[in-house]
Design a protein around this motif. Structure first.
Motif, PDB file in Angstrom:
ATOM      1  N   GLN A 139       4.604   0.732  -2.884  1.00 31.29           N
ATOM      2  CA  GLN A 139       5.876   1.433  -1.609  1.00 31.29           C
ATOM      3  C   GLN A 139       4.709   1.049  -0.622  1.00 31.29           C
ATOM      4  O   GLN A 139       4.366   1.848  -0.155  1.00 31.29           O
ATOM      5  N   VAL A 140       5.816   0.290   0.215  1.00 24.96           N
ATOM      6  CA  VAL A 140       5.497   0.288   1.967  1.00 24.96           C
ATOM      7  C   VAL A 140       5.869   1.718   2.908  1.00 24.96           C
ATOM      8  O   VAL A 140       7.548   1.940   2.548  1.00 24.96           O
ATOM      9  N   ASN A 141       5.521   2.506   3.625  1.00 20.79           N
ATOM     10  CA  ASN A 141       5.905   3.484   4.231  1.00 20.79           C
ATOM     11  C   ASN A 141       6.823   3.054   5.784  1.00 20.79           C
ATOM     12  O   ASN A 141       6.775   1.729   6.080  1.00 20.79           O
ATOM     13  N   GLY A 150       7.396  -4.062  -2.900  1.00 22.01           N
ATOM     14  CA  GLY A 150       6.375  -5.673  -3.003  1.00 22.01           C
ATOM     15  C   GLY A 150       6.290  -5.597  -4.675  1.00 22.01           C
ATOM     16  O   GLY A 150       5.931  -3.966  -4.929  1.00 22.01           O
ATOM     17  N   CYS A 151       5.327  -6.294  -5.043  1.00 23.55           N
ATOM     18  CA  CYS A 151       4.854  -6.585  -5.872  1.00 23.55           C
ATOM     19  C   CYS A 151       4.325  -7.866  -6.013  1.00 23.55           C
ATOM     20  O   CYS A 151       4.081  -9.101  -4.995  1.00 23.55           O
ATOM     21  N   GLN A 152       2.672  -8.256  -6.849  1.00 29.26           N
ATOM     22  CA  GLN A 152       2.045  -9.065  -7.014  1.00 29.26           C
ATOM     23  C   GLN A 152       0.987  -9.057  -8.337  1.00 29.26           C
ATOM     24  O   GLN A 152       1.468  -7.983  -8.625  1.00 29.26           O
ATOM     25  N   ILE A 153       0.247  -9.625  -8.231  1.00 29.62           N
ATOM     26  CA  ILE A 153      -0.264 -10.018  -9.301  1.00 29.62           C
ATOM     27  C   ILE A 153      -1.438  -9.074  -9.860  1.00 29.62           C
ATOM     28  O   ILE A 153      -1.314  -8.819 -10.754  1.00 29.62           O
ATOM     29  N   GLN A 156      -5.846  -6.886  -5.846  1.00 29.94           N
ATOM     30  CA  GLN A 156      -6.458  -8.330  -4.916  1.00 29.94           C
ATOM     31  C   GLN A 156      -6.106  -9.329  -3.952  1.00 29.94           C
ATOM     32  O   GLN A 156      -6.580 -10.499  -3.151  1.00 29.94           O
ATOM     33  N   VAL A 157      -5.042  -9.985  -4.658  1.00 34.57           N
ATOM     34  CA  VAL A 157      -4.519 -11.372  -3.966  1.00 34.57           C
ATOM     35  C   VAL A 157      -3.764 -10.602  -2.577  1.00 34.57           C
ATOM     36  O   VAL A 157      -2.754  -9.536  -2.822  1.00 34.57           O
ATOM     37  N   SER A 158      -3.542 -11.496  -1.637  1.00 34.56           N
ATOM     38  CA  SER A 158      -3.304 -11.561  -0.361  1.00 34.56           C
ATOM     39  C   SER A 158      -2.242 -12.171   0.396  1.00 34.56           C
ATOM     40  O   SER A 158      -1.608 -11.750   0.763  1.00 34.56           O
ATOM     41  N   SER A 159      -0.800 -12.090  -1.229  1.00 34.81           N
ATOM     42  CA  SER A 159       0.394 -12.439  -1.089  1.00 34.81           C
ATOM     43  C   SER A 159       0.983 -11.555  -1.826  1.00 34.81           C
ATOM     44  O   SER A 159       0.918 -10.880  -2.966  1.00 34.81           O
ATOM     45  N   ALA A 160       2.565 -11.105  -1.667  1.00 32.13           N
ATOM     46  CA  ALA A 160       3.318  -9.809  -2.484  1.00 32.13           C
ATOM     47  C   ALA A 160       4.525 -10.477  -2.253  1.00 32.13           C
ATOM     48  O   ALA A 160       5.166 -11.744  -1.442  1.00 32.13           O
ATOM     49  N   ILE A 161       5.841 -10.482  -2.761  1.00 32.01           N
ATOM     50  CA  ILE A 161       7.193 -11.044  -2.673  1.00 32.01           C
ATOM     51  C   ILE A 161       7.740  -9.095  -2.578  1.00 32.01           C
ATOM     52  O   ILE A 161       7.308  -7.800  -2.970  1.00 32.01           O
ATOM     53  N   MET A 162       8.179  -8.803  -1.411  1.00 32.26           N
ATOM     54  CA  MET A 162       8.573  -8.241  -0.335  1.00 32.26           C
ATOM     55  C   MET A 162       9.760  -7.201  -0.749  1.00 32.26           C
ATOM     56  O   MET A 162      10.631  -8.688  -0.057  1.00 32.26           O
ATOM     57  N   TRP A 163      10.698  -6.569  -0.778  1.00 31.22           N
ATOM     58  CA  TRP A 163      12.045  -6.378  -0.895  1.00 31.22           C
ATOM     59  C   TRP A 163      11.991  -5.120  -0.139  1.00 31.22           C
ATOM     60  O   TRP A 163      11.597  -4.139   0.065  1.00 31.22           O
ATOM     61  N   GLY A 167      20.534   0.319   4.259  1.00 32.97           N
ATOM     62  CA  GLY A 167      21.823   1.370   4.651  1.00 32.97           C
ATOM     63  C   GLY A 167      22.431   0.313   3.056  1.00 32.97           C
ATOM     64  O   GLY A 167      21.386  -0.025   2.231  1.00 32.97           O
ATOM     65  N   SER A 168      23.068  -0.504   2.972  1.00 27.38           N
ATOM     66  CA  SER A 168      23.300  -0.793   2.005  1.00 27.38           C
ATOM     67  C   SER A 168      23.175  -2.948   2.024  1.00 27.38           C
ATOM     68  O   SER A 168      23.230  -3.293   0.695  1.00 27.38           O
ATOM     69  N   ARG A 169      21.718  -3.485   2.986  1.00 29.83           N
ATOM     70  CA  ARG A 169      21.760  -4.709   2.452  1.00 29.83           C
ATOM     71  C   ARG A 169      20.067  -4.921   1.896  1.00 29.83           C
ATOM     72  O   ARG A 169      19.659  -4.105   2.674  1.00 29.83           O
ATOM     73  N   SER A 170      20.324  -5.806   1.285  1.00 36.39           N
ATOM     74  CA  SER A 170      18.283  -5.559   0.672  1.00 36.39           C
ATOM     75  C   SER A 170      18.105  -7.163   1.159  1.00 36.39           C
ATOM     76  O   SER A 170      18.807  -7.877   1.039  1.00 36.39           O
ATOM     77  N   VAL A 171      16.843  -7.201   1.666  1.00 32.07           N
ATOM     78  CA  VAL A 171      16.397  -8.513   1.355  1.00 32.07           C
ATOM     79  C   VAL A 171      14.716  -8.654   1.042  1.00 32.07           C
ATOM     80  O   VAL A 171      14.362  -7.755   1.070  1.00 32.07           O
ATOM     81  N   TYR A 172      15.231 -10.566   0.850  1.00 27.62           N
ATOM     82  CA  TYR A 172      13.674 -10.095  -0.022  1.00 27.62           C
ATOM     83  C   TYR A 172      13.127 -10.993   0.563  1.00 27.62           C
ATOM     84  O   TYR A 172      13.542 -11.901   1.293  1.00 27.62           O
TER      85      TYR A 172
END
Length: 172
Positions: A139-141, A150-153, A156-163, A167-172
């Protein structure tokens, strides 16, 4: 000193001179170094991502290994558990990103979706990450009106999928 002895000395000197003047040719057969990085014509049929952050690109003839945390090709086969498998076009897209070093860029691909605000956002993200084979959830502050996960393998991996939920909108 007799003639026989004189001939032996002359022959010895002549042979010594010839051997010192003739080129020394050593034939050494060095093994070709292993080809750790695929050439541009390589077209993978699959790409397996391991828990340690390696990608195994394969086709019918060859396997190539890319270490995401070190951002380099390696000849050593990863011994970590495979967490995800991509085939066909997806495997080609992955090797294209690695070959162009796009894994170092700050590319952001946004998708907006409606999320049932009655559901638990963290559980939803955790399920999505698990379905992608990404086992490290964080979780990011953020501000009080949004949640970012966010989640990643692995860490140490420098990339992630962030969510992000605002409010009521979700973006990833």
């Amino acid at each position: 000193m007799g003639t026989g002895m004189f001939r032996k000395i002359i022959t010895f000197l002549f042979m010594s001179i010839l051997s010192s003047c003739s080129p020394v040719s050593e034939v050494s057969v060095l093994p070709e170094p292993p080809q750790c990085q695929p050439n541009q014509a390589f077209n993978p049929t699959s790409a397996k991502i391991t828990l340690a952050g390696s990608v195994i690109f394969s086709n019918e003839k060859s396997d190539y290994y890319f270490n995401l945390p070190e951002n380099s090709w390696t000849c050593t086969s990863p011994n970590s558990q495979v967490t995800n498998l991509f085939r066909g076009v997806d495997a080609s897209t992955l090797i294209g990103a690695v070959a162009k070093q796009n894994n170092n860029t700050q590319d952001v691909v946004k998708s907006q979706l409606d999320f049932d605000s009655g559901g638990d956002f963290r559980s939803f993200v955790n399920e999505q990450c698990a379905s992608l084979g990404l086992s490290y959830l964080f979780q990011v502050n953020s501000s009080s009106d949004e949640q970012i996960y966010g989640c990643q393998i692995n860490p140490q991996v420098s990339s992630a999928i962030m969510w992000k939920q605002t409010g009521s909108r979700s973006v990833y």
